[in-house]
Design a protein around this motif. Structure first.
Motif, PDB file in Angstrom:
ATOM      1  N   TYR A  97       0.817  -1.209   0.000  1.00  0.00           N
ATOM      2  CA  TYR A  97       0.000   0.000   0.000  1.00  0.00           C
ATOM      3  C   TYR A  97       0.856   1.267   0.000  1.00  0.00           C
ATOM      4  O   TYR A  97       0.421   2.322  -0.457  1.00  0.00           O
ATOM      5  CB  TYR A  97      -0.933   0.014   1.212  1.00  0.00           C
ATOM      6  N   LYS A  98       2.076   1.161   0.509  1.00  0.00           N
ATOM      7  CA  LYS A  98       2.931   2.341   0.593  1.00  0.00           C
ATOM      8  C   LYS A  98       3.317   2.890  -0.784  1.00  0.00           C
ATOM      9  O   LYS A  98       3.812   4.019  -0.880  1.00  0.00           O
ATOM     10  CB  LYS A  98       4.187   2.022   1.403  1.00  0.00           C
ATOM     11  N   GLU A  99       3.070   2.091  -1.810  1.00  0.00           N
ATOM     12  CA  GLU A  99       3.311   2.585  -3.170  1.00  0.00           C
ATOM     13  C   GLU A  99       2.420   3.785  -3.463  1.00  0.00           C
ATOM     14  O   GLU A  99       2.823   4.712  -4.200  1.00  0.00           O
ATOM     15  CB  GLU A  99       3.037   1.473  -4.187  1.00  0.00           C
ATOM     16  N   TYR A 100       1.222   3.787  -2.883  1.00  0.00           N
ATOM     17  CA  TYR A 100       0.250   4.833  -3.200  1.00  0.00           C
ATOM     18  C   TYR A 100      -0.209   5.660  -2.000  1.00  0.00           C
ATOM     19  O   TYR A 100      -0.699   6.776  -2.169  1.00  0.00           O
ATOM     20  CB  TYR A 100      -0.987   4.213  -3.864  1.00  0.00           C
ATOM     21  N   PHE A 101      -0.082   5.120  -0.806  1.00  0.00           N
ATOM     22  CA  PHE A 101      -0.540   5.889   0.356  1.00  0.00           C
ATOM     23  C   PHE A 101       0.066   5.332   1.641  1.00  0.00           C
ATOM     24  O   PHE A 101       0.479   4.177   1.707  1.00  0.00           O
ATOM     25  CB  PHE A 101      -2.068   5.901   0.464  1.00  0.00           C
ATOM     26  N   GLU A 102       0.111   6.230   2.656  1.00  0.00           N
ATOM     27  CA  GLU A 102       0.560   5.837   3.988  1.00  0.00           C
ATOM     28  C   GLU A 102      -0.388   6.420   5.029  1.00  0.00           C
ATOM     29  O   GLU A 102      -0.960   7.490   4.828  1.00  0.00           O
ATOM     30  CB  GLU A 102       1.980   6.332   4.258  1.00  0.00           C
ATOM     31  N   ALA A 103      -0.517   5.721   6.144  1.00  0.00           N
ATOM     32  CA  ALA A 103      -1.393   6.186   7.216  1.00  0.00           C
ATOM     33  C   ALA A 103      -0.762   7.364   7.949  1.00  0.00           C
ATOM     34  O   ALA A 103       0.430   7.370   8.246  1.00  0.00           O
ATOM     35  CB  ALA A 103      -1.669   5.056   8.193  1.00  0.00           C
ATOM     36  N   ILE A 104      -1.583   8.368   8.226  1.00  0.00           N
ATOM     37  CA  ILE A 104      -1.218   9.428   9.150  1.00  0.00           C
ATOM     38  C   ILE A 104      -1.385   8.847  10.562  1.00  0.00           C
ATOM     39  O   ILE A 104      -2.218   7.967  10.775  1.00  0.00           O
ATOM     40  CB  ILE A 104      -2.142  10.645   8.916  1.00  0.00           C
ATOM     41  N   PRO A 105      -0.582   9.269  11.550  1.00  0.00           N
ATOM     42  CA  PRO A 105      -0.683   8.668  12.884  1.00  0.00           C
ATOM     43  C   PRO A 105      -2.124   8.607  13.400  1.00  0.00           C
ATOM     44  O   PRO A 105      -2.879   9.580  13.306  1.00  0.00           O
ATOM     45  CB  PRO A 105       0.171   9.602  13.741  1.00  0.00           C
ATOM     46  N   TYR A 106      -2.494   7.462  13.930  1.00  0.00           N
ATOM     47  CA  TYR A 106      -3.845   7.248  14.460  1.00  0.00           C
ATOM     48  C   TYR A 106      -3.761   6.217  15.573  1.00  0.00           C
ATOM     49  O   TYR A 106      -2.893   5.351  15.570  1.00  0.00           O
ATOM     50  CB  TYR A 106      -4.801   6.786  13.353  1.00  0.00           C
ATOM     51  N   ASN A 107      -4.660   6.309  16.537  1.00  0.00           N
ATOM     52  CA  ASN A 107      -4.662   5.357  17.653  1.00  0.00           C
ATOM     53  C   ASN A 107      -5.963   5.331  18.429  1.00  0.00           C
ATOM     54  O   ASN A 107      -6.059   4.648  19.453  1.00  0.00           O
ATOM     55  CB  ASN A 107      -3.502   5.670  18.627  1.00  0.00           C
ATOM     56  N   SER A 108      -6.997   6.053  17.952  1.00  0.00           N
ATOM     57  CA  SER A 108      -8.189   6.224  18.783  1.00  0.00           C
ATOM     58  C   SER A 108      -9.334   6.810  17.956  1.00  0.00           C
ATOM     59  O   SER A 108      -9.142   7.255  16.821  1.00  0.00           O
ATOM     60  CB  SER A 108      -7.860   7.160  19.950  1.00  0.00           C
ATOM     61  N   GLY A 109     -10.529   6.834  18.561  1.00  0.00           N
ATOM     62  CA  GLY A 109     -11.662   7.523  17.959  1.00  0.00           C
ATOM     63  C   GLY A 109     -12.394   6.739  16.896  1.00  0.00           C
ATOM     64  O   GLY A 109     -12.456   5.505  16.925  1.00  0.00           O
ATOM     65  N   TYR A 110     -12.937   7.469  15.916  1.00  0.00           N
ATOM     66  CA  TYR A 110     -13.749   6.900  14.835  1.00  0.00           C
ATOM     67  C   TYR A 110     -12.996   6.819  13.511  1.00  0.00           C
ATOM     68  O   TYR A 110     -13.441   6.123  12.600  1.00  0.00           O
ATOM     69  CB  TYR A 110     -14.963   7.796  14.585  1.00  0.00           C
ATOM     70  N   PHE A 111     -11.907   7.587  13.375  1.00  0.00           N
ATOM     71  CA  PHE A 111     -11.321   7.824  12.062  1.00  0.00           C
ATOM     72  C   PHE A 111      -9.844   7.462  11.981  1.00  0.00           C
ATOM     73  O   PHE A 111      -9.163   7.351  12.996  1.00  0.00           O
ATOM     74  CB  PHE A 111     -11.435   9.313  11.689  1.00  0.00           C
ATOM     75  N   MET A 112      -9.383   7.349  10.742  1.00  0.00           N
ATOM     76  CA  MET A 112      -7.965   7.407  10.433  1.00  0.00           C
ATOM     77  C   MET A 112      -7.850   8.042   9.047  1.00  0.00           C
ATOM     78  O   MET A 112      -8.831   8.119   8.306  1.00  0.00           O
ATOM     79  CB  MET A 112      -7.314   6.022  10.472  1.00  0.00           C
ATOM     80  N   CYS A 113      -6.669   8.522   8.728  1.00  0.00           N
ATOM     81  CA  CYS A 113      -6.449   9.184   7.442  1.00  0.00           C
ATOM     82  C   CYS A 113      -5.259   8.550   6.734  1.00  0.00           C
ATOM     83  O   CYS A 113      -4.315   8.080   7.374  1.00  0.00           O
ATOM     84  CB  CYS A 113      -6.169  10.679   7.626  1.00  0.00           C
ATOM     85  N   ILE A 114      -5.321   8.589   5.417  1.00  0.00           N
ATOM     86  CA  ILE A 114      -4.173   8.167   4.625  1.00  0.00           C
ATOM     87  C   ILE A 114      -3.699   9.333   3.772  1.00  0.00           C
ATOM     88  O   ILE A 114      -4.495  10.101   3.232  1.00  0.00           O
ATOM     89  CB  ILE A 114      -4.490   6.950   3.732  1.00  0.00           C
ATOM     90  N   GLN A 115      -2.387   9.477   3.714  1.00  0.00           N
ATOM     91  CA  GLN A 115      -1.752  10.499   2.890  1.00  0.00           C
ATOM     92  C   GLN A 115      -1.441   9.875   1.540  1.00  0.00           C
ATOM     93  O   GLN A 115      -0.723   8.876   1.457  1.00  0.00           O
ATOM     94  CB  GLN A 115      -0.460  10.974   3.544  1.00  0.00           C
TER      95      GLN A 115
END
Length: 433
Positions: A355-373
């Protein structure tokens, strides 16, 4: 200025010049009317014939109601159909305050205000803006923040959102936060801290939490008057060890006489009742007492009275019944485990290095969401549309970042979702070739 507003201002000035100086012009002028219609209605409470209330009463003295509605609700009509106070029901206010102490054990023996009921967190943030922000005031926010702050604080009250970089090297960017907080001269500062963060799904580590608090304390010691809105919408949903589990409000509300902490929270996300619209606004400052907090509560209730009058009685009654139920704690744990399972599925899926070819996760550890750059050259809006049209997957585009609400995705579907995103990125590149 109305004399009732000035009465409250006198109390606030005597108890804390910091709080008074932090109030907006609206905040200084607002009050909860003790006289007029509300005062006369209060004086008539308990009379045999009460013709003061702007509501209809059955001949037997119960609230007038339609059976087509009442028959669907298995509750005492007095808990459903009458108006709730603008402050909120006294019983749920007291219960929520006790729950704040339970969830944040370090607050033991710290005096706080009684929470005022808002129409969920959006309204709570808006009321905080009403109380403390004038046109042109700056509000410090991370560069990843809930977009509704723009409508609530910028477009409604004319405040300017000024951003600091949220992440550096996979961690909270403490240097960026400190630099932004100390920009400009000594004076009034307003900050919003939202943990777990929407959209990133990040809560600071214990060490980061302590450093953030220390940065704010040092700024206060320089003479800055600081109001911090603690947006705790997703409070309690922490999935990793070493992450701060208490609200940052717990530390800020007893930090320094120049720091006013405003806790904005509610049942919306914590208790999975998005449509109930019940939130709370709670105040804390070092040295704060019942008189100071009572004045702030009255002003907040006045702002609520002047906007929506009051929050829904039925929602408050249903929630209070749930909070007092012996099954409540067990059911909360069960739902947390479902959310944790979805989080774990995201984390496990993203161990696949392709997956790192196209996107990487922004730091996440809690809540409802996560984001990818997304990788350079990929446009979030383009990927979002491909995902809908070709893969029947919905995400939110934030520039070249995609926000993913895994809270709404079954654990079994997480792998398929990321495979779809991966394929959409490939499609986007292929379409340009």
């Amino acid at each position: 200025m109305n004399p009732q507003a000035e009465e409250l201002n006198v109390i606030i000035r005597e108890k804390s010049t910091t709080v008074y100086e932090l109030l907006s012009e609206r905040g200084k002028n607002i009050f909860f009317p003790k006289k007029g219609i509300l005062g006369q209605t209060a004086e008539a409470k308990g009379t045999k014939i009460n013709a003061t209330i702007g509501a209809a009463i059955e001949d037997d003295g119960t609230p007038m109601r339609l059976d087509t509605i009442a028959s669907k609700i298995n509750m005492d009509p007095s808990l459903v159909f009458p108006y709730a106070p603008s402050f909120g029901r006294p019983d749920i206010r007291a219960k929520w305050k006790s729950m704040i102490y339970e969830k944040n054990p370090s607050l033991k023996d710290v005096e706080l205000s009684l929470p005022v009921v808002a129409n969920a967190l959006t309204h709570g943030v808006s009321m905080a803006g009403y109380m403390f922000l004038d046109e042109g005031d700056e509000v410090i926010v991370p560069d990843l923040f809930w977009g509704n702050y723009n409508l609530m604080l910028n477009h409604a009250y004319g405040a300017n959102l000024v951003k600091f970089n949220l992440f550096k090297a996979g961690a909270f960017d403490l240097e960026a936060f400190e630099a932004k907080l100390n920009e400009g001269g000594i004076g009034k500062k307003a900050v919003i801290l939202n943990f777990p963060n929407n959209p990133s799904g990040y809560t600071p580590t214990v060490d980061e939490y302590n450093s953030i608090v220390d940065i704010i304390k040092k700024a206060a010691e320089k003479g800055n008057k600081i109001v911090v809105f603690s947006d705790d919408a997703y409070f309690g949903l922490v999935y990793e060890e070493g992450i701060a589990e208490e609200s940052i409000f717990s530390a800020l509300c007893r930090l320094h006489e120049n720091v006013l902490a405003v806790k904005i929270d509610g049942a919306t996300k914590e208790d999975y009742v998005w449509g109930f619209r019940v939130g709370f606004v709670t105040y804390g400052i070092k040295g704060g007492d019942a008189a100071l907090y009572g004045a702030l509560e009255s002003k907040t209730a006045g702002a609520i009275r002047g906007s929506i009058s009051n929050s829904a009685n039925i929602s408050q009654s249903l929630l209070l019944a749930a909070f007092n139920s012996p099954e409540y704690g067990e059911q909360k744990v069960a739902k947390f485990n479902i959310m944790k399972k979805r989080y774990d599925a995201v984390k496990e899926t993203l161990t696949d290095k392709k997956y790192k070819e196209y996107f990487e996760a922004i730091p996440y550890n809690s809540g409802y969401f996560m984001c990818i750059q997304l990788a350079e050259g990929l446009a979030g809006e383009t990927i979002r549309k491909i995902l809908i049209d070709k893969y029947s997957i919905g995400t939110i585009s934030l520039g070249n970042v995609l926000r993913i609400a895994y809270s709404a995705v079954a654990a079994k579907d997480v792998k398929e979702m990321f495979e779809g995103i991966y394929s959409a990125c490939k499609d986007s590149i292929a379409a340009r070739s």
